[in-house]
Design an enzyme around this catalytic site. Structure first.
Site, mmCIF file in Angstrom:
data_model
loop_
_atom_site.group_PDB
_atom_site.id
_atom_site.type_symbol
_atom_site.label_atom_id
_atom_site.label_comp_id
_atom_site.label_asym_id
_atom_site.label_seq_id
_atom_site.Cartn_x
_atom_site.Cartn_y
_atom_site.Cartn_z
ATOM 1 N N THR A 1 0.755 -1.249 -0.038
ATOM 2 C CA THR A 1 -0.018 0.137 -0.062
ATOM 3 C C THR A 1 0.762 1.223 0.169
ATOM 4 O O THR A 1 0.245 2.404 -0.424
ATOM 5 C CB THR A 1 -0.996 0.044 1.086
ATOM 6 O OG1 THR A 1 -0.371 -0.011 2.460
ATOM 7 C CG2 THR A 1 -1.884 -1.058 1.083
ATOM 8 N N CYS A 2 2.039 1.001 0.225
ATOM 9 C CA CYS A 2 2.859 2.481 0.411
ATOM 10 C C CYS A 2 3.342 2.625 -1.109
ATOM 11 O O CYS A 2 3.595 3.922 -1.429
ATOM 12 C CB CYS A 2 4.340 2.136 1.119
ATOM 13 S SG CYS A 2 3.808 1.983 2.912
#
Length: 98
Positions: free
Chosen positions: A57-58
């Site tokens: 998700t980063c």
């Protein structure tokens, strides 16, 4: 890529146990597009080491399993996404009744 396109259609047409909102949450860590937008362009990668999807998700990276048939792909995508807590957040649909 064709399994991914078919899966997106199934989610959109509610022919999957996973909604587009849940898929977005799994891939990005947020339940919807923030008002300021998303800075990082989403990316797809493919996995040979796992039969379930993964996400970073980063970096807005969704990692898809390479499987032999669409039914296995869909089943494993649904299982992987449904069994991911998404940072403790859960997507909720608002139902309006008349």
């Amino acid at each position: 890529m064709s399994y991914w396109a078919d899966y997106l259609l199934d989610c959109e047409e509610q022919d999957s146990s996973v909604s587009l909102e849940e898929l977005f949450m799994f891939a990005t860590g947020v339940p919807c597009v923030p008002p300021a937008g998303i800075d990082l362009t989403p990316r797809l990668e493919f996995l040979t080491s796992s039969k379930f999807p993964m996400a970073n998700t980063c970096s807005n990276t969704l990692k898809l399993p390479l499987l032999h048939c669409y039914s296995a792909f869909k089943t494993n995508m649904n299982f992987g996404i449904k069994n991911s807590p998404g940072f403790g957040c859960h997507c909720h649909k608002i139902v309006v009744s008349h």
